[in-house]
Design a protein around this motif. Structure first.
Motif, short mmCIF file in Angstrom:
data_model
loop_
_atom_site.label_atom_id
_atom_site.label_comp_id
_atom_site.label_asym_id
_atom_site.label_seq_id
_atom_site.Cartn_x
_atom_site.Cartn_y
_atom_site.Cartn_z
N LEU A 1 7.02 32.48 39.23
CA LEU A 1 5.67 32.48 38.65
C LEU A 1 5.61 33.54 37.56
O LEU A 1 5.92 34.71 37.80
N ASP A 2 5.24 33.13 36.34
CA ASP A 2 5.07 34.05 35.21
C ASP A 2 3.56 34.20 35.02
O ASP A 2 2.90 33.35 34.44
N CYS A 3 3.00 35.31 35.56
CA CYS A 3 1.54 35.46 35.71
C CYS A 3 0.75 35.56 34.41
O CYS A 3 -0.29 34.93 34.28
N PHE A 4 1.14 36.43 33.53
CA PHE A 4 0.42 36.59 32.25
C PHE A 4 1.44 36.21 31.19
O PHE A 4 2.00 37.07 30.51
N ALA A 5 1.72 34.92 31.07
CA ALA A 5 2.94 34.45 30.40
C ALA A 5 3.04 34.85 28.93
O ALA A 5 4.12 35.17 28.46
N GLY A 6 1.94 34.85 28.19
CA GLY A 6 2.01 35.21 26.77
C GLY A 6 2.91 34.26 26.02
O GLY A 6 2.60 33.09 25.85
N SER A 7 4.07 34.74 25.61
CA SER A 7 5.04 33.90 24.89
C SER A 7 5.85 33.04 25.86
O SER A 7 6.53 32.12 25.45
N GLY A 8 5.82 33.40 27.14
CA GLY A 8 6.65 32.70 28.13
C GLY A 8 8.07 33.20 28.17
O GLY A 8 8.92 32.66 28.86
N SER A 9 8.34 34.29 27.45
CA SER A 9 9.69 34.82 27.30
C SER A 9 10.40 35.05 28.64
O SER A 9 11.55 34.66 28.81
N LEU A 10 9.71 35.67 29.61
CA LEU A 10 10.36 35.97 30.89
C LEU A 10 10.59 34.70 31.71
O LEU A 10 11.66 34.50 32.27
N GLY A 11 9.58 33.85 31.75
CA GLY A 11 9.70 32.61 32.51
C GLY A 11 10.77 31.68 31.97
O GLY A 11 11.51 31.05 32.73
N PHE A 12 10.87 31.59 30.63
CA PHE A 12 11.90 30.73 30.02
C PHE A 12 13.30 31.30 30.25
O PHE A 12 14.25 30.56 30.51
N GLN B 1 6.40 28.36 37.05
CA GLN B 1 4.98 28.08 36.83
C GLN B 1 4.47 29.18 35.89
O GLN B 1 4.60 30.36 36.19
N PHE B 2 3.95 28.78 34.73
CA PHE B 2 3.38 29.75 33.78
C PHE B 2 1.86 29.76 33.92
O PHE B 2 1.25 28.70 34.05
N TYR B 3 1.26 30.95 33.85
CA TYR B 3 -0.20 31.10 33.74
C TYR B 3 -0.48 31.77 32.40
O TYR B 3 0.12 32.81 32.10
N GLU B 4 -1.39 31.22 31.61
CA GLU B 4 -1.76 31.88 30.35
C GLU B 4 -3.21 31.57 29.99
O GLU B 4 -3.63 30.41 30.00
N LEU B 5 -3.97 32.62 29.68
CA LEU B 5 -5.39 32.49 29.34
C LEU B 5 -5.61 32.05 27.90
O LEU B 5 -6.48 31.23 27.61
N ASN B 6 -4.82 32.59 26.98
CA ASN B 6 -4.99 32.29 25.55
C ASN B 6 -4.60 30.82 25.30
O ASN B 6 -3.46 30.42 25.52
#
Length: 195
Positions: free
Chosen positions: A62-73, A84-89
């Motif tokens: 789980l990538d909580c505040f994914a932003g660019s998704g860099s860590l999750g990818f 699973q990515f979560y992103e507000l923007n």
């Protein structure tokens, strides 16, 4: 992290993040550069994924505040079973969705919205969680508490936390044991294991 100062509307430029190793090694993913989004630098990412090496294979991430998704990818590239990515923007979330399609990563999914609200309704448990929120908003402690109270972590889950280096009194669950810690400039990054 490279930045192309191409404006894409209100205060947003485009840039790219590079996947360092694994299945998608060397791939550069386009990202937006919006206020408050700080993609983890390659140097930090390299250290973190060296720490994570024994914990990645087949993990549900789980990538909580994914932003660019860099860590999750990066985690996807290195063998987790799903991310699973979560992103507000909204623009950042759309870009993550485009990058999921670009990589043909059918084991990845993006949920748009506030991490704290999404955790309230999350059904699955995770083996690996990235918590890298906007600084100075108190999100880490709230996220950690929800992960525990909603029982969203497996027994020996690994949790990566990135916070501002001046934050010294971070309140985390007592069953989270600190494994590794490093400070790089204004950023403190830590690895915990749930026991």
């Amino acid at each position: 992290m490279t930045k192309n100062r191409k404006s894409t509307g209100q205060n947003q430029q485009t840039g790219q993040v590079r996947i360092i190793a694994g299945q998608f090694r060397g791939r550069k993913l386009p990202v937006i550069m919006a206020d408050g989004l700080r993609p983890t630098t390659d140097r930090v990412k390299e250290t973190v994924f060296n720490w994570l090496m024994p914990h990645l294979y087949n993990a549900k991430c789980l990538d909580c505040f994914a932003g660019s998704g860099s860590l999750g990818f990066e985690a996807l590239s290195r063998g987790v079973s799903s991310t699973q990515f979560y992103e507000l923007n909204a623009t950042a979330a759309k870009k993550i969705q485009e990058n999921i399609q670009l990589l043909k990563a059918n084991n990845a999914q993006i949920s748009k919205g506030s991490c704290l609200q999404l955790l309230e309704t999350e059904q699955q448990q995770f083996d690996l969680v990235f918590i890298d929120p906007p600084f100075r908003k108190g999100f880490v402690a709230q996220t950690a508490e929800l992960l525990e109270t909603k029982q969203l972590l497996t027994d020996e889950a690994i949790i990566y936390v990135e916070v501002e280096s001046e934050l010294t009194d971070l309140q985390l669950p007592i069953n989270w044991q600190l494994l590794k810690e490093k400070i790089s400039g204004q950023v403190a990054y830590r690895l915990y294991q749930r026991s």
